[in-house]
Every structure is written in C-alpha cells, then in structure tokens.
Design an enzyme around this catalytic site. Structure first.
Site, PDB file in Angstrom:
ATOM      1  N   GLU A 146       0.823  -1.217   0.000  1.00  0.00           N
ATOM      2  CA  GLU A 146       0.000   0.000   0.000  1.00  0.00           C
ATOM      3  C   GLU A 146       0.856   1.266   0.000  1.00  0.00           C
ATOM      4  O   GLU A 146       0.449   2.297  -0.523  1.00  0.00           O
ATOM      5  CB  GLU A 146      -0.945   0.031   1.202  1.00  0.00           C
ATOM      6  N   PHE A 198     -11.753  -7.764  14.363  1.00  0.00           N
ATOM      7  CA  PHE A 198     -10.579  -8.129  13.564  1.00  0.00           C
ATOM      8  C   PHE A 198     -10.147  -6.947  12.676  1.00  0.00           C
ATOM      9  O   PHE A 198     -10.967  -6.379  11.950  1.00  0.00           O
ATOM     10  CB  PHE A 198     -10.956  -9.338  12.691  1.00  0.00           C
ATOM     11  N   GLN A 199      -8.911  -6.556  12.746  1.00  0.00           N
ATOM     12  CA  GLN A 199      -8.305  -5.451  11.994  1.00  0.00           C
ATOM     13  C   GLN A 199      -8.936  -4.090  12.313  1.00  0.00           C
ATOM     14  O   GLN A 199      -8.631  -3.100  11.652  1.00  0.00           O
ATOM     15  CB  GLN A 199      -8.377  -5.694  10.474  1.00  0.00           C
ATOM     16  N   ARG A 226      22.697  21.533  -0.057  1.00  0.00           N
ATOM     17  CA  ARG A 226      23.522  20.351  -0.349  1.00  0.00           C
ATOM     18  C   ARG A 226      23.098  19.755  -1.676  1.00  0.00           C
ATOM     19  O   ARG A 226      23.916  19.259  -2.438  1.00  0.00           O
ATOM     20  CB  ARG A 226      23.315  19.293   0.746  1.00  0.00           C
ATOM     21  N   VAL A 278      15.560   9.717  -2.947  1.00  0.00           N
ATOM     22  CA  VAL A 278      16.094  10.541  -1.855  1.00  0.00           C
ATOM     23  C   VAL A 278      17.455  10.015  -1.419  1.00  0.00           C
ATOM     24  O   VAL A 278      17.627   8.815  -1.215  1.00  0.00           O
ATOM     25  CB  VAL A 278      15.093  10.516  -0.678  1.00  0.00           C
ATOM     26  N   PHE A 288      24.301   9.586   1.690  1.00  0.00           N
ATOM     27  CA  PHE A 288      23.917  10.932   2.145  1.00  0.00           C
ATOM     28  C   PHE A 288      24.129  11.043   3.662  1.00  0.00           C
ATOM     29  O   PHE A 288      24.626  12.041   4.172  1.00  0.00           O
ATOM     30  CB  PHE A 288      22.443  11.174   1.785  1.00  0.00           C
ATOM     31  N   ILE A 289      23.772   9.968   4.354  1.00  0.00           N
ATOM     32  CA  ILE A 289      23.886   9.975   5.815  1.00  0.00           C
ATOM     33  C   ILE A 289      25.341   9.758   6.227  1.00  0.00           C
ATOM     34  O   ILE A 289      25.826  10.330   7.206  1.00  0.00           O
ATOM     35  CB  ILE A 289      22.985   8.871   6.435  1.00  0.00           C
ATOM     36  N   GLU A 347      26.879  12.963   6.330  1.00  0.00           N
ATOM     37  CA  GLU A 347      26.494  13.706   7.539  1.00  0.00           C
ATOM     38  C   GLU A 347      27.295  13.221   8.744  1.00  0.00           C
ATOM     39  O   GLU A 347      27.676  14.013   9.608  1.00  0.00           O
ATOM     40  CB  GLU A 347      24.992  13.544   7.802  1.00  0.00           C
TER      41      GLU A 347
HETATM   42  P1  FAD Z   1       7.193  24.209  -1.588  1.00  0.00           P
HETATM   43  O1  FAD Z   1       7.714  23.976  -0.229  1.00  0.00           O
HETATM   44  O2  FAD Z   1       6.077  23.365  -2.069  1.00  0.00           O
HETATM   45  O3  FAD Z   1       6.772  25.741  -1.664  1.00  0.00           O
HETATM   46  C1  FAD Z   1       6.094  26.276  -2.759  1.00  0.00           C
HETATM   47  C2  FAD Z   1       5.609  27.665  -2.378  1.00  0.00           C
HETATM   48  O4  FAD Z   1       4.970  28.237  -3.517  1.00  0.00           O
HETATM   49  C3  FAD Z   1       4.588  27.669  -1.246  1.00  0.00           C
HETATM   50  O5  FAD Z   1       4.917  28.665  -0.306  1.00  0.00           O
HETATM   51  C4  FAD Z   1       3.264  27.969  -1.966  1.00  0.00           C
HETATM   52  O6  FAD Z   1       2.348  28.673  -1.156  1.00  0.00           O
HETATM   53  C5  FAD Z   1       3.738  28.820  -3.111  1.00  0.00           C
HETATM   54  N1  FAD Z   1       2.872  28.828  -4.285  1.00  0.00           N
HETATM   55  C6  FAD Z   1       2.153  27.799  -4.789  1.00  0.00           C
HETATM   56  N2  FAD Z   1       1.506  28.183  -5.913  1.00  0.00           N
HETATM   57  C7  FAD Z   1       1.842  29.469  -6.117  1.00  0.00           C
HETATM   58  C8  FAD Z   1       1.514  30.407  -7.133  1.00  0.00           C
HETATM   59  N3  FAD Z   1       0.690  30.089  -8.149  1.00  0.00           N
HETATM   60  N4  FAD Z   1       2.065  31.637  -7.058  1.00  0.00           N
HETATM   61  C9  FAD Z   1       2.887  31.982  -6.011  1.00  0.00           C
HETATM   62  N5  FAD Z   1       3.213  31.138  -5.033  1.00  0.00           N
HETATM   63  C10 FAD Z   1       2.715  29.895  -5.091  1.00  0.00           C
HETATM   64  N6  FAD Z   1      16.116  21.756  -1.786  1.00  0.00           N
HETATM   65  C11 FAD Z   1      17.002  22.705  -2.059  1.00  0.00           C
HETATM   66  O7  FAD Z   1      16.682  23.676  -2.752  1.00  0.00           O
HETATM   67  N7  FAD Z   1      18.296  22.610  -1.589  1.00  0.00           N
HETATM   68  C12 FAD Z   1      18.731  21.556  -0.851  1.00  0.00           C
HETATM   69  O8  FAD Z   1      19.885  21.476  -0.468  1.00  0.00           O
HETATM   70  C13 FAD Z   1      17.794  20.506  -0.604  1.00  0.00           C
HETATM   71  N8  FAD Z   1      18.172  19.384   0.063  1.00  0.00           N
HETATM   72  C14 FAD Z   1      17.332  18.294   0.025  1.00  0.00           C
HETATM   73  C15 FAD Z   1      17.819  17.044   0.410  1.00  0.00           C
HETATM   74  C16 FAD Z   1      17.034  15.911   0.212  1.00  0.00           C
HETATM   75  C17 FAD Z   1      17.576  14.558   0.565  1.00  0.00           C
HETATM   76  C18 FAD Z   1      15.734  16.037  -0.320  1.00  0.00           C
HETATM   77  C19 FAD Z   1      14.883  14.848  -0.568  1.00  0.00           C
HETATM   78  C20 FAD Z   1      15.229  17.284  -0.640  1.00  0.00           C
HETATM   79  C21 FAD Z   1      16.026  18.419  -0.502  1.00  0.00           C
HETATM   80  N9  FAD Z   1      15.581  19.661  -0.912  1.00  0.00           N
HETATM   81  C22 FAD Z   1      16.479  20.669  -1.101  1.00  0.00           C
HETATM   82  C23 FAD Z   1      14.151  19.951  -1.150  1.00  0.00           C
HETATM   83  C24 FAD Z   1      13.624  20.764   0.060  1.00  0.00           C
HETATM   84  O9  FAD Z   1      13.580  19.944   1.201  1.00  0.00           O
HETATM   85  C25 FAD Z   1      12.215  21.357  -0.181  1.00  0.00           C
HETATM   86  O10 FAD Z   1      11.372  20.341  -0.639  1.00  0.00           O
HETATM   87  C26 FAD Z   1      12.238  22.431  -1.218  1.00  0.00           C
HETATM   88  O11 FAD Z   1      13.257  23.369  -1.016  1.00  0.00           O
HETATM   89  C27 FAD Z   1      10.896  23.146  -1.241  1.00  0.00           C
HETATM   90  O12 FAD Z   1      10.741  23.619  -2.539  1.00  0.00           O
HETATM   91  P2  FAD Z   1       9.708  24.754  -2.885  1.00  0.00           P
HETATM   92  O13 FAD Z   1       9.929  25.909  -1.966  1.00  0.00           O
HETATM   93  O14 FAD Z   1       9.871  24.994  -4.338  1.00  0.00           O
HETATM   94  O15 FAD Z   1       8.306  24.040  -2.700  1.00  0.00           O
END
Ligand code: FAD
Length: 578
Positions: free
Chosen positions: A53, A115-116, A256, A384, A469-470, A473
C-alpha cells in the site's frame, strides 16, 4: 420514481466526475464493497493493484505531482491503512492533492475491537486536511466529493474511512458532484506593489531571482523578466525543470542538493526576489542582510524563511507577466556577467566528468547516458539521498519534461512508485525512475506492478552499497560511520526475476549497452549500475578560494573531488568588478 444506485457506485461516479481514471491499492475484506463498485465501473476507472500500500500511496502522490490532478490510493482497515501513511505525509509536505479511501469493519462491528479494527480517524488526524468516517450509505458520495474539494483547496491528503457496510446499499440516485463548479482563482498583484519591486531591483547592485514550485506555470515569464533585469536565476531543487538547464543564467539550487554557482551566488547577493517558494534552508545559504521581496499565494509564508522587506500575496505567473509589462530592459550588469561565467565554468566541469571512463563508474557518465536518450517530454522521478543531488545537478532538462522527488518528507523509495504513477497518467511519455540502492530496495517488489501493467519504465539504480547521504552527515559531525553500509544485491538479476529486463552494469561498455536498449524500450527495465561509493562534490563546503584556504587545503580538496578545474566565484566577481 427516483432511480436507485448502489452507494459504492454513486461514490465511484464522484471520482469519475473529478477526472480520476485510476486508483492504486490492495483489496481486503473491509474494502470489498468499494472494490465491487470499482469493478462495476472498471471501464472508466482502472484499479491498479500494487504489491504494497505504501507504493500505492506514493504512486498516487507522484501522479499528482506530475499531472496536477488528484491522486487516489486505497487501503483496508488495519495494516492497509497504516501502510498508506508515508504517501499521505509526502502529499501533505509537498502540498499536492491526494485522496485516501480507507476500509473499515462494517458499521455493526465498529467499536467492538473487531478483527483489523482500529480507530483510524485519530491516526490520520495529524496528516489529513480532511478526515471523516462515512456514517450512512447516502452520505458516502457527498463525503467523498467534499474530501476531494478539500484536497485541492488545501493542497494535501484527504482521508475518507468507509465502513464496508456503507458501500453495498441501494440509495436514491440523486447526488450530483460539485466537480464542474470547482475553480481555482490565483490572486493578482497590485501595480503599486510591482512598481516597488522594480525600484528595489534597480537600486540593488547584485540582485537575483529565486524561484520555487509556485512558479511552475511561469517558465517563460521567469526567464524573460530575469533577462530584462540581469537577474541570475536560482531555484529550489524541486523547481528543477521550470527553467531549462540550457539557459546559462539558471544556476539551479543552493544547499547540499545544489550546484556550485548557486551556492556561491546566494551569500553574495544584496537582493533576493523570492517567488513561490518555502525553501527550508534559507537561513544557512542566503545572505541574511539581503533585501528580500517575496511573492506567494499563501501569506503565512511571508518572513518565514528570511526577513521580508516587501511581501506580495499574488500568483507568480500573473505577477511576472505584469512586471514584464511595467518594466524596461536594463543593461547587462557586471554581477550578471560574473554569474554567467561562473555557471559556464561549472557546466564545463560537469561535462568533463561525464566523459569519465573509470571503474567503478562515477555518476556523471550515467546521467550523460540518461540525457542522451531522454525524449523531449521525458518524466524523471528521483529518489532521496545522494541521488537527489545527482539528479538535480546532472539531468539536463527542459520545461516540457517533468522532475519530481520527495522534496519535504524526503521519503526513500519514492522514485519507483512515482514513476508508476507518471507512466499511468502519461502512457506516451518516457519515464525514468532514478534511485540509489537504499531507496530502491524499499520498494523493489513493485517492479512486478510495472510488469503486470506493461509500463515501459527505465529504472536506474545507482548502487554504492551505502546510505551515502547519511554517511556524509556522519563525516560532517565527526562521527565514525555506523549503520550506513548496506548489503548489495544484483538488482539487474532481481529485475529479470520479477519479469522485467535487467542489466547489471560495471563499466562504460555495459552502460552503453544497457542504455542502447533503454532508448526504445517497450517493457520495464532495471539498470543496476555499480558505482564508486564517493561523496558528491560538497558544494556547500567548497575549499577552492585562495583568499580563504591554504594551498595545501585546496590541493587536498581537489585531490578528493577532482575539482581543480573549478574556479572560485570570487575571481569572477573581481574580474568583472561586480
Ligand atoms: P514548496 O515547499 O512546495 O513551496 C512552494 C511555495 O509556492 C509555497 O509557499 C506555496 O504557497 C507557493 N505557491 C504555490 N503556488 C503558487 C503560485 N501560483 N504563485 C505563487 N506562489 C505559489 N532543496 C534545495 O533547494 N536545496 C537543498 O539542499 C535541498 N536538500 C534536500 C535534500 C534531500 C535529501 C531532499 C529529498 C530534498 C532536498 N531539498 C532541497 C528539497 C527541500 O527539502 C524542499 O522540498 C524544497 O526546497 C521546497 O521547494 P519549494 O519551496 O519549491 O516548494
């Protein structure tokens, strides 16, 4: 006389009205009335049987991230319900509409410790944007209609718990869904505010634009406005692909999961034009003293990650369109030119690394192969870990293609289920799932699902036998490595055993052979590439600049990371007097 309809079928018709054409899951006793209804409507909604799931839930989320349409997963009472949680949190944290239909024991058996049986509503309470148990067969279609609206409106997972007895009852066929009435209204900016934006950008010496996923619909506008005002373009990692990597002003992301030019630009900038993003690591990578203009449709985001000098609650696309109308072309700035040169230097290094033929393989030649065969509208689902860094850096994307990862919840094992969702929604597009061996092992069984539905996904696994990745760290916190080495497996052979075409790749020749097949594959394939267990270049800890590091330190850093060709940004800033 009013026509009658089975309550479950009435509910399934609500899904159809909202454009749902497939749902993911595994059936079970407490969900059988809804399975019966899905069976009756199978020509309209396809039930996709997954093997866990969690995979179903992640496929639904990936589907929603790629298509923008709600993803639907199902689970039965008990373990079926608890297994859905990963996908629900992923949807919540990355703000995508998702619906979970969850089975429950029949109404007559509820609250008897059957059950469940478990009390599902409190469990989903933390994650769901809408979370209800259906109390009567008549309200079943209504509750599901409400749930979908909430999922779209609040951009997150809605949960409807359905006691099995609720789905089999004949009810009046009178319910009309509200799907046709639903509209999204993006707020427009005020001209007064936009004039302030233009004035602030003009007054800045080193401005840049930083975009997030909120700018998804504004690829052209971002680029046009950036060019008009000499703004290097930076982005979050999940916003990759909004601006083509071929645009040399696009420096990609900081952090990063990042590139050298973006990491170097953000502490040096004096104005960040922050559009549609909630970047969590701003405090570590942005100049804290920079002026900050923020555009977002959600005012709760203002000032959350960096003090905000000008906050505009408006749609990114509308704002940029109007800024272009109100603005005027500015001469190219020295700051802009310095960033472009820095980016060219970075791209030349990436290209050189792509030519590597050493064994065990580096990751760059693998991405070179992916880029070589990727079609113009390919979908990339990226897992990831170190692979997130690699995907962000080395995929060469255009805005017609799609990039998705588990951005906020960082769910290992996301890429492969998301690829299933992407391929089902877009059968004619080429789909790559790119994982490390840690993430892939968590969901490997669902290669069977790809085979069952003949989804021609290219599953690429970067096998370093490590949670790399870890491990990095642990290095950064001066720990010894513990719990991060993982046992390897021949994932190519596993792929073959599960019914796909498997390749296990150790060198460049085998790599070419596998990707030759992948180019036109009509069947699912698994390409397990054995790579060196090396840390990706830590752009967040560069030791390249002679103003800050000794010759010995720089030499040692270059020996580890093969980075002698990389030029520190400070040189370009000096060259251009920026
Ligand atoms: P969101 O958090 O979804 O934000 C989007 C924003 O846009 C929200 O505030 C929303 O309200 C706004 N919005 C939506 N629609 C509209 C619209 N039409 N007009 C105006 N505003 C709007 N990311 C990095 O950049 N650097 C890193 O080093 C990094 N390390 C990571 C490491 C790992 C292992 C993983 C898996 C991810 C990593 N990330 C990294 C991703 C990070 O954790 C966040 O997911 C990412 O930075 C969030 O991206 P965002 O701000 O674009 O998206």
């Amino acid at each position: 006389m009013t026509e009658k309809i089975k309550s479950g079928i009435s509910m399934v018709k609500v899904l159809e009205d909202w454009g749902v054409d497939h749902v993911y899951g595994i059936p079970g006793g407490s969900f059988n009335s809804i399975m019966d209804a899905l069976h009756s409507e199978q020509d309209k909604i396809k039930f996709i049987q997954v093997r866990h799931e969690e995979v179903g839930a992640l496929a639904a989320v990936g589907d929603a991230k790629i298509s923008g349409q709600i993803g639907v997963a199902i689970g039965t009472a008990g373990p079926g319900a608890t297994h859905l949680l990963q996908g629900l949190y992923d949807a919540k944290m990355d703000h995508v509409p998702m619906l979970a239909l969850v089975g429950q024991v029949g109404a007559q058996a509820m609250n008897t410790d059957g059950f469940q049986e478990m009390d599902e509503v409190p469990m989903f309470g933390d994650v769901a944007v809408y979370n209800r148990t259906v109390m009567t067969p008549e309200s079943l279609p209504h509750v599901v209609d409400q749930a979908i609206k909430h999922a779209y409106e609040q951009k997150g997972p809605a949960v409807v718990v359905i006691p099995v007895s609720m789905g089999w009852v004949d009810i009046d066929d009178t319910f009309k869904s509200t799907a046709a009435n639903y509209t999204v209204n993006y707020p427009a900016p005020k001209d007064d505010d936009l004039h302030k934006v233009l004035d602030m950008i003009k007054a800045a010496k080193r401005p840049l634009i930083y975009i997030g996923q909120g700018a998804k619909r504004a690829s052209t506008e971002v680029q046009e406005f950036a060019q008009m005002y000499s703004l290097p373009i930076t982005s979050t990692a999940p916003a990759k692909g909004i601006v083509p990597d071929s645009n040399i002003a696009y420096l990609a992301s900081a952090g990063r999961v990042a590139t050298k030019p973006a990491v170097e630009a953000l502490p040096q900038t004096d104005l960040i034009f922050f559009v549609g993003s909630d970047f969590p690591f701003a405090q570590y990578f942005f100049n804290p003293a920079a002026k900050f203009i923020q555009i977002d449709i959600d005012s709760s985001k203002f000032g959350k990650r960096h003090h905000t000098d000008l906050a505009i609650m408006a749609d990114a696309k509308k704002s940029l369109q109007r800024l272009i109308e109100l603005g005027e072309q500015q001469p190219e700035s020295a700051w802009y030119k310095a960033n472009i040169e820095n980016n060219k230097n970075w791209k030349a290094w990436v290209k050189k690394m792509g030519e590597s033929t050493i064994t065990p393989l580096r990751v760059e030649p693998i991405f070179k192969e992916i880029n070589r065969i990727a079609k113009d509208d390919a979908i990339f689902t990226v897992d990831v870990g170190n692979v997130t860094i690699d995907g962000l850096r080395f995929l060469d994307m255009n805005p017609k293609q799609s990039f998705t990862t588990s951005g906020w919840f960082a769910t290992m094992g996301y890429a492969m289920p998301a690829a299933i969702g992407g391929q089902l929604s877009y059968p004619d597009r080429q789909v790559f799932s790119i994982s490390g061996d840690g993430g892939f092992a968590m969901v490997a069984q669902d290669i069977i699902t790809q085979v069952k539905y003949n989804l021609p996904i290219t599953n690429v696994i970067l096998s370093n036998e490590s949670f790399g990745f870890i491990k990095a760290e642990q290095d950064d916190t001066k720990q010894s490595h513990y719990g991060v080495d993982i046992a390897g497996a021949d994932w190519g052979a596993v792929g073959t055993a599960l019914g796909a075409k498997g390749f296990t790749v150790h060198n460049v020749d085998e790599l070419h052979e596998a990707f030759k097949f992948a180019k036109d594959t009509k069947i699912p394939i698994v390409i397990d590439v054995k790579i060196a267990d090396e840390r990706p270049l830590p752009v967040e800890q560069l030791q390249l600049d002679p103003d800050n590091f000794s010759a010995e330190e720089i030499k040692a850093f270059n020996e580890i990371y093969d980075s002698a060709d990389l030029v520190p940004f400070s040189k370009y800033l000096k060259d251009f007097n920026a």
